[in-house]
Scaffold this motif. Structure first.
Motif, PDB file in Angstrom:
ATOM      1  N   VAL A  27      36.643  49.618  46.563  1.00 26.87           N
ATOM      2  CA  VAL A  27      36.434  48.576  47.563  1.00 26.87           C
ATOM      3  C   VAL A  27      36.496  47.251  46.816  1.00 26.87           C
ATOM      4  O   VAL A  27      36.061  47.145  45.672  1.00 26.87           O
ATOM      5  N   GLY A  28      37.073  46.272  47.482  1.00 27.82           N
ATOM      6  CA  GLY A  28      37.258  45.009  46.807  1.00 27.82           C
ATOM      7  C   GLY A  28      37.306  43.846  47.769  1.00 27.82           C
ATOM      8  O   GLY A  28      37.305  44.016  48.997  1.00 27.82           O
ATOM      9  N   CYS A  29      37.337  42.662  47.168  1.00 25.91           N
ATOM     10  CA  CYS A  29      37.395  41.430  47.929  1.00 25.91           C
ATOM     11  C   CYS A  29      37.902  40.327  47.016  1.00 25.91           C
ATOM     12  O   CYS A  29      38.193  40.559  45.841  1.00 25.91           O
ATOM     13  N   ASP A  30      37.979  39.129  47.561  1.00 24.11           N
ATOM     14  CA  ASP A  30      38.380  37.949  46.807  1.00 24.11           C
ATOM     15  C   ASP A  30      37.280  37.623  45.801  1.00 24.11           C
ATOM     16  O   ASP A  30      36.155  37.308  46.191  1.00 24.11           O
ATOM     17  N   PRO A  31      37.579  37.669  44.491  1.00 23.80           N
ATOM     18  CA  PRO A  31      36.528  37.418  43.501  1.00 23.80           C
ATOM     19  C   PRO A  31      36.046  35.969  43.481  1.00 23.80           C
ATOM     20  O   PRO A  31      35.001  35.689  42.900  1.00 23.80           O
ATOM     21  N   ASP A  32      36.795  35.072  44.119  1.00 21.67           N
ATOM     22  CA  ASP A  32      36.403  33.664  44.130  1.00 21.67           C
ATOM     23  C   ASP A  32      35.582  33.285  45.358  1.00 21.67           C
ATOM     24  O   ASP A  32      35.185  32.138  45.509  1.00 21.67           O
ATOM     25  N   ILE A  53      33.828  44.717  38.339  1.00 18.28           N
ATOM     26  CA  ILE A  53      35.112  44.822  37.642  1.00 18.28           C
ATOM     27  C   ILE A  53      36.145  44.013  38.430  1.00 18.28           C
ATOM     28  O   ILE A  53      36.131  44.011  39.659  1.00 18.28           O
ATOM     29  N   LEU A  54      37.047  43.350  37.711  1.00 23.23           N
ATOM     30  CA  LEU A  54      38.219  42.746  38.334  1.00 23.23           C
ATOM     31  C   LEU A  54      39.429  43.582  37.965  1.00 23.23           C
ATOM     32  O   LEU A  54      39.600  43.975  36.807  1.00 23.23           O
ATOM     33  N   ILE A  55      40.284  43.849  38.952  1.00 23.35           N
ATOM     34  CA  ILE A  55      41.511  44.614  38.744  1.00 23.35           C
ATOM     35  C   ILE A  55      42.675  43.702  39.124  1.00 23.35           C
ATOM     36  O   ILE A  55      42.591  42.956  40.096  1.00 23.35           O
ATOM     37  N   ALA A  56      43.738  43.742  38.315  1.00 20.26           N
ATOM     38  CA  ALA A  56      44.830  42.791  38.505  1.00 20.26           C
ATOM     39  C   ALA A  56      46.181  43.455  38.278  1.00 20.26           C
ATOM     40  O   ALA A  56      46.271  44.539  37.686  1.00 20.26           O
ATOM     41  N   VAL A 112      44.086  45.703  33.983  1.00 24.72           N
ATOM     42  CA  VAL A 112      45.425  45.553  34.536  1.00 24.72           C
ATOM     43  C   VAL A 112      45.859  46.955  34.940  1.00 24.72           C
ATOM     44  O   VAL A 112      46.027  47.837  34.101  1.00 24.72           O
ATOM     45  N   THR A 113      45.996  47.154  36.233  1.00 19.72           N
ATOM     46  CA  THR A 113      46.260  48.479  36.778  1.00 19.72           C
ATOM     47  C   THR A 113      47.718  48.896  36.618  1.00 19.72           C
ATOM     48  O   THR A 113      48.610  48.044  36.594  1.00 19.72           O
ATOM     49  N   ALA A 124      50.700  40.224  46.051  1.00 24.40           N
ATOM     50  CA  ALA A 124      50.794  39.625  47.392  1.00 24.40           C
ATOM     51  C   ALA A 124      49.621  38.690  47.657  1.00 24.40           C
ATOM     52  O   ALA A 124      49.786  37.638  48.287  1.00 24.40           O
ATOM     53  N   PHE A 125      48.436  39.040  47.158  1.00 22.57           N
ATOM     54  CA  PHE A 125      47.241  38.212  47.340  1.00 22.57           C
ATOM     55  C   PHE A 125      47.231  37.039  46.364  1.00 22.57           C
ATOM     56  O   PHE A 125      46.612  36.007  46.627  1.00 22.57           O
ATOM     57  N   GLY A 126      47.895  37.203  45.228  1.00 18.40           N
ATOM     58  CA  GLY A 126      48.022  36.122  44.263  1.00 18.40           C
ATOM     59  C   GLY A 126      46.897  36.011  43.257  1.00 18.40           C
ATOM     60  O   GLY A 126      46.791  35.031  42.533  1.00 18.40           O
ATOM     61  N   LYS A 127      46.059  37.023  43.196  1.00 16.64           N
ATOM     62  CA  LYS A 127      44.949  37.005  42.239  1.00 16.64           C
ATOM     63  C   LYS A 127      44.358  38.399  42.135  1.00 16.64           C
ATOM     64  O   LYS A 127      44.712  39.287  42.906  1.00 16.64           O
ATOM     65  N   PRO A 128      43.425  38.588  41.194  1.00 20.17           N
ATOM     66  CA  PRO A 128      42.798  39.907  41.086  1.00 20.17           C
ATOM     67  C   PRO A 128      41.850  40.176  42.252  1.00 20.17           C
ATOM     68  O   PRO A 128      41.552  39.286  43.053  1.00 20.17           O
ATOM     69  N   LEU A 129      41.411  41.415  42.319  1.00 26.39           N
ATOM     70  CA  LEU A 129      40.414  41.845  43.305  1.00 26.39           C
ATOM     71  C   LEU A 129      39.185  42.346  42.551  1.00 26.39           C
ATOM     72  O   LEU A 129      39.298  42.822  41.427  1.00 26.39           O
ATOM     73  N   THR A 130      38.045  42.278  43.201  1.00 27.46           N
ATOM     74  CA  THR A 130      36.905  43.004  42.660  1.00 27.46           C
ATOM     75  C   THR A 130      37.199  44.486  42.872  1.00 27.46           C
ATOM     76  O   THR A 130      37.915  44.865  43.797  1.00 27.46           O
TER      77      THR A 130
END
Length: 185
Positions: A27-32, A53-56, A112-113, A124-130
């Motif tokens: 599960v994730g969201c915008d880390p910012d 964790i951030l995944i990118a 980095v996945t 597509a989102f332009g940044k990592p996700l939690t």
């Protein structure tokens, strides 16, 4: 049917989503977005002190969060040799990275996945996700859209339809400075 655009739109609206990773759904969201992270922590019943964790899709997406000037060339080489892939590294953070991401630490866990759908989602989102496992604390992580939907579906804005990468265990977590393993992969 690819629902990537629906999932990206939910992220842009500061919602919590689920997506397949190398072994389990995350599960994730915008880390910012502090409000999105707070929704995620509430959903997971996870204390903010633990950090996330951030995944990118690539290292460039993680660069705003990581202070790699504190790492030697050999440490960086070891990290980059493991990516893309199922190894999460705990790295020093840049000043200003919020405590709602780092918890009680001055480090952040990043990966980095190599999962093609997650790469596409982050691009597509332009940044990592939690990234934290798609389950309630104490429950088994979901490995299929159906399992995630049954456990968390009413609390998620969207689930990226797809399959996990087939690994049995969640990503290994290692300390970037010492190489110590926090969690076996």
């Amino acid at each position: 049917m690819d629902n990537l655009n629906q999932v990206v739109a939910a992220l842009q609206q500061e919602e919590v989503i689920a997506y397949p990773t190398e072994a389990v759904f995350g599960v994730g969201c915008d880390p910012d977005s502090e409000s999105a992270v707070q929704k995620l922590l509430a959903l997971k019943q996870r204390p903010v002190e633990k950090g996330l964790i951030l995944i990118a899709a690539n290292y460039e997406q993680l660069a705003p969060y990581v202070d790699d000037s504190q790492l030697s060339e050999a440490q960086k080489a070891r990290i980059f040799a493991s990516w893309p892939g199922p190894v999460t590294w705990v790295m020093p953070t840049k000043p200003g990275v919020p405590a709602f991401l780092t918890g009680q630490f001055d480090t952040i866990a990043v990966r980095v996945t190599d999962h093609p759908q997650v790469q596409a989602l982050c691009l597509a989102f332009g940044k990592p996700l939690t990234s934290t496992s798609a389950n309630l604390t104490g429950q088994e992580p979901g490995r299929t859209v159906e399992e995630v939907s049954a456990q968390l579906g009413d609390q998620l804005a969207a689930i990226l339809v797809g399959d996990t990468g087939g690994r049995d265990n969640p990503s290994e977590i290692r300390d970037a400075q010492t190489g110590n393993v926090f969690r076996q992969g």
